[in-house]
Write a protein that holds these residues in place. Structure first.
Motif, mmCIF file in Angstrom:
data_model
loop_
_atom_site.group_PDB
_atom_site.id
_atom_site.type_symbol
_atom_site.label_atom_id
_atom_site.label_comp_id
_atom_site.label_asym_id
_atom_site.label_seq_id
_atom_site.Cartn_x
_atom_site.Cartn_y
_atom_site.Cartn_z
ATOM 1 N N SER A 104 0.817 -1.219 0.000
ATOM 2 C CA SER A 104 0.000 0.000 0.000
ATOM 3 C C SER A 104 0.846 1.262 0.000
ATOM 4 O O SER A 104 2.020 1.257 0.337
ATOM 5 N N SER A 105 0.185 2.372 -0.315
ATOM 6 C CA SER A 105 0.842 3.668 -0.324
ATOM 7 C C SER A 105 0.861 4.234 1.094
ATOM 8 O O SER A 105 0.248 3.682 2.003
ATOM 9 N N PHE A 106 1.531 5.370 1.246
ATOM 10 C CA PHE A 106 1.637 5.960 2.589
ATOM 11 C C PHE A 106 0.278 6.368 3.146
ATOM 12 O O PHE A 106 0.108 6.444 4.350
ATOM 13 N N ALA A 107 -0.692 6.609 2.273
ATOM 14 C CA ALA A 107 -1.998 7.055 2.753
ATOM 15 C C ALA A 107 -2.825 5.903 3.302
ATOM 16 O O ALA A 107 -3.879 6.115 3.880
ATOM 17 N N ILE A 132 -7.028 6.263 4.121
ATOM 18 C CA ILE A 132 -8.007 5.470 3.378
ATOM 19 C C ILE A 132 -7.706 3.993 3.602
ATOM 20 O O ILE A 132 -6.609 3.632 4.038
ATOM 21 N N ARG A 133 -8.685 3.160 3.297
ATOM 22 C CA ARG A 133 -8.474 1.715 3.402
ATOM 23 C C ARG A 133 -7.667 1.256 2.186
ATOM 24 O O ARG A 133 -7.786 1.854 1.115
ATOM 25 N N PRO A 134 -6.870 0.180 2.319
ATOM 26 C CA PRO A 134 -6.123 -0.288 1.151
ATOM 27 C C PRO A 134 -7.069 -0.602 -0.003
ATOM 28 O O PRO A 134 -8.156 -1.144 0.198
ATOM 29 N N LEU A 135 -6.641 -0.234 -1.216
ATOM 30 C CA LEU A 135 -7.504 -0.429 -2.381
ATOM 31 C C LEU A 135 -7.534 -1.897 -2.777
ATOM 32 O O LEU A 135 -6.553 -2.626 -2.600
ATOM 33 N N GLY A 136 -8.623 -2.319 -3.336
ATOM 34 C CA GLY A 136 -8.744 -3.678 -3.858
ATOM 35 C C GLY A 136 -8.405 -4.718 -2.807
ATOM 36 O O GLY A 136 -8.830 -4.620 -1.660
#
Lengths: 592, 211
Positions: free
Chosen positions: A506-509, A529-533
């Motif tokens: 995941s990204s830093f966000a 935010i929640r991790p995407l996918g």
């Protein structure tokens, strides 16, 4: 130091506090537009006019007959400030009426609505109506101010914060005021738009909706944005930021005031550098097995990964499915299988002495992630090699304010630095690696061994987000030939295509953890935010990979690290505070 | 303590009434039955039907009725909505979804406006017809019409997009049953330029002494 009286409340104020700061300490708001703590004082908006007096030693109070601008006046011992008298209230209402005289009142289409000081102060201090009988002066919007900046001229209150910013902080002096009186306007010189690397800050500085960010323009109303305090991860300055999101989508980053880190501002590279988070190249699920159609040369592959209609470029979803997994199983959580396979692969590749297995850490990792991975790999009797991946350095530290020739200022006169080191946590990851291995092994040495055929397996952590940083083609080609290649990364690249096991991170966000910037300041990043996918936050991924029991909690890991790693013992409480904690004792700034 | 006071209050407010005693004739119930039948026969012979002949005859709907939404057009025929999202913010049923876009200064059709909705979708099934959207609207762009008989074959048909909502406007405008809210007259400054001539009516907030 001294005692001042704000509306009969007695408080202590600092030696450099003006009346606005002194009143703030007493919990009283003095409205202001033009004053900003990091810019020079012009006292032009007249919004902060208050009644000022002095308490004589015999207890009598002598008030000055006229109103005094609070921004320009330093609080002295015995200063008496009145902000609630009829005289002050009438002045505030009249000032606002003047500022709103030609204001178009187009709040409904203004991006600033919801965080606008004209709205807030009118509500608190102003009138609900205007007495203007004549038609308002209407002026053209200026979209030529900068690549990222639009100026809605008729909303401007001429506080000149933006002009002073380009003169005093960036030193580039693009913005200036033209004309006089009621036709005053902010303008740039012809063909010299405001495109310096700090230009985005003038949008934050603008207290009204005059300067708007073209990137964010009309994307979202601000009252729907939920904000999370975090840290920018694009250089080792480590600017404190607010991450603004809505419905799991990022909309903007804003600087968060932190004098320990960067001050009140941030650079445009960081401000607009989060777009990769929602790019198509994001890996959205783990994958087992090397992609069979992986092109031979990394060059060709890079082209395919860019998705220029090259037919066999895998889509995010098909690339996401484990090759040997039946499709109906793909709907289940792919992570237990992926993590189990990773553990097995690591044990197999390490063999008897672990010499042929390397783990390449990334300076984009948080210290908690680096610690958990290092501890997991070095906990057994077999000790693999731990190395630090490439540290991206582009050019030299970019220091502001520039002088009129565009040269950087002297080190002690620097007000803002964009670091050349384009990663947030080299220092922290190095500390962890030094602790576990005693010495730091550079990426070049490991790469040499890989090319020599001395290595059979690798655990490679990516997470590089800055364009043209991370693993170069030579490294990717060499690593791609390894029989066991476990890659933990978030953006698709030839390396992730060649991975025998791909762990989508995941990204830093989307993560929680600690970055240590170049000055040794440990700051917390929080998941906005929640991790995407199906991808997973790195902390949780490594926590589960290491087979730890429970739920990943960065504070608990920090406490554990602090007892184990001496150089990180300053993090012993687990809490870093909103402004971060220095890992070494800092010399106290001399009090002026 | 509080219970006692409540009981006292309740008993204080109660007035006990003795039921009237029924006499012999009333206990037979026959006079009452005869009276009832006579009322029925009277209406039967009067020849005046009380049944509403719906749908052959449609009822007259008061103009403040809150039915299907419409999106009004401005004087140039464009959508009047400025995409301020206030209706979406006010909506308690979360049935409005707007996507805003900026206008191009080179487009002669739009260069006097800054922002308009690229998409404006109302889920008519989710809507509770409370009218908060039209109350919130600063430019009177969204209104509830007196169309009450909204039906559809699928759920998708009941999700109205911008074109559909504009077509509701085209159908209902000038039909004599325009919503009363339209007659509020002057619009807020966001949708119209300030009047240049002295004679024109002034929008609220401009040149009017408040209070």
């Amino acid at each position: 130091m001294g005692t001042v009286f704000v509306n009969d409340v007695e408080i202590e104020c600092g030696p450099q506090d003006n009346l606005i700061l002194a009143a703030r300490k007493a919990g009283v708001e003095i409205p202001h537009y033009c004053w900003h703590p990091d810019l020079s004082v012009v006292a032009s908006c007249r919004m902060c006019l208050v009644e000022v007096g002095e308490k004589k030693p015999d207890g009598t109070v002598v008030m000055q007959p006229r109103l005094i601008p609070g921004c320009q006046t330093l609080a002295k011992p015995g200063t008496v400030i009145r902000t609630d008298s009829d005289k002050v209230k009438a002045s505030q209402a009249q000032t606002l009426e003047y500022l709103l005289l030609n204001h178009p009142l187009d709040c409904s289409i203004c991006d600033q609505a919801g965080e606008c000081y004209l709205q807030d102060y009118t509500f608190k201090f102003g009138n609900a109506h205007s007495r203007l009988q004549e038609p308002k002066v209407q002026r053209e919007d200026k979209y030529h101010i900068g690549e990222q900046i639009a100026l809605f001229t008729d909303r401007c209150v001429m506080c000149t914060r933006c002009v002073r910013f380009t003169r005093e902080i960036s030193g580039t002096s693009e913005l200036h005021v033209i004309s006089r009186g009621s036709v005053e306007e902010i303008e740039v010189f012809p063909d010299q738009p405001c495109n310096n690397k700090l230009a985005g800050n003038v949008v934050d500085l603008c207290p009204v909706g005059a300067l708007c960010s073209k990137d964010f323009l009309y994307k979202k109303r601000v009252w729907w944005l939920k904000s999370q305090d975090s840290v920018c991860n694009l250089c080792s300055t480590g600017c404190s930021v607010h991450v603004d999101q809505n419905e799991n989508k990022l909309y903007r980053l804003r600087p968060r005031e932190n004098d320990q880190a960067q001050g009140s501002f941030m650079c445009d590279e960081g401000r607009f550098g989060w777009k990769y988070i929602h790019r198509d190249a994001r890996l959205l699920a783990p994958r087992l097995g090397r992609l069979s159609h992986a092109p031979a040369s990394a060059n060709e592959h890079a082209h395919a990964a860019n998705g220029n209609g090259n037919g066999h470029a895998p889509t995010a979803l098909s690339a996401a499915l484990p090759v040997d997994m039946p499709t109906d199983l793909a709907t289940l959580d792919p992570w237990p299988a992926a993590l189990e396979a990773t553990r097995t692969a690591i044990v197999q590749a390490m063999g008897k002495d672990g010499h042929k297995f390397v783990a390449i850490f990334s300076p984009m990792m948080t210290i908690e992630e680096a610690y958990m991975l290092a501890k997991f790999l070095r906990s057994g009797s077999v000790k693999p090699t731990l190395a630090l991946g490439p540290v991206p350095v582009i050019g030299e530290d970019d220091r502001y304010p520039k002088n009129h020739r565009g040269e950087a200022p002297a080190l002690e006169a620097t007000k803002f630095t964009i670091a050349a080191e384009k990663c947030p946590n080299r220092r922290g990851v190095e500390m962890v690696l030094k602790h576990f291995q005693g010495e730091l092994i550079s990426f070049d040495k490991v790469l040499e061994r890989v090319e020599r055929g001395d290595v059979t397996g690798a655990y490679v952590v990516g997470g590089y987000t800055y364009p043209e940083t991370g693993y170069d083609q030579q490294a990717m080609t060499a690593l791609s030939k390894l029989p066991t290649l476990i890659v933990q990364d978030l953006l698709r690249s030839p390396l992730t295509e060649a991975a025998t096991i791909l762990l989508a991170s995941s990204s830093f966000a989307e993560r929680e953890g600690t970055f240590i910037n170049q000055a040794g300041l440990a700051q917390l990043i929080r998941a906005a935010i929640r991790p995407l996918g199906e991808c997973r936050a790195d902390g949780r991924l490594l926590f589960e990979l290491a087979g730890r029991k429970g739920v990943f909690n960065s504070a608990a890991i920090r406490r554990e690290m602090a007892t184990e790693i001496f150089s990180l013992s300053a993090l012993g409480s687990g809490e870093l505070g909103p402004l971060g904690t220095f890992i070494t004792k800092q010399p106290q700034p001399a009090t002026v | 303590m509080s219970e006692t006071t409540e009981t006292t209050k309740r008993t204080k407010n109660v007035r006990w009434v003795e039921p009237p005693k029924i006499g012999f004739m009333e206990a037979l119930y026959l006079p009452a039955i005869a009276q009832g039948i006579s009322t029925t026969v009277k209406h039967l012979l009067a020849g005046k039907s009380m049944t509403r002949q719906y749908p052959e005859v449609e009822p007259e709907i008061p103009p403040n009725y809150r039915g299907v939404h419409r999106l009004n057009r401005d004087e140039k025929g464009r959508v009047k909505c400025v995409a301020c999202f206030l209706c979406q913010t006010a909506c308690p049923a979360n049935c409005i979804t707007i996507e805003a876009t900026g206008t191009s200064k080179d487009d002669p059709n739009w260069n006097d406006r800054d922002k308009y909705p690229a998409s404006f979708v109302i889920d008519e099934l989710r809507c509770i017809y409370c009218g908060m959207c039209e109350e919130a609207c600063p430019v009177d762009a969204i209104e509830l019409t007196s169309i009450y008989d909204l039906t559809g074959m699928t759920r998708e048909q009941m999700i109205f997009d911008k074109e559909k909502l504009l077509s509701v406007y085209d159908e209902t405008v000038g039909s004599g049953n325009d919503p009363v809210r339209t007659k509020r007259g002057v619009l807020s400054p966001a949708s119209e330029k300030a009047p240049e001539s002295a004679g024109a009516p002034l929008p609220p907030g401009r040149g009017q002494l408040g209070g």
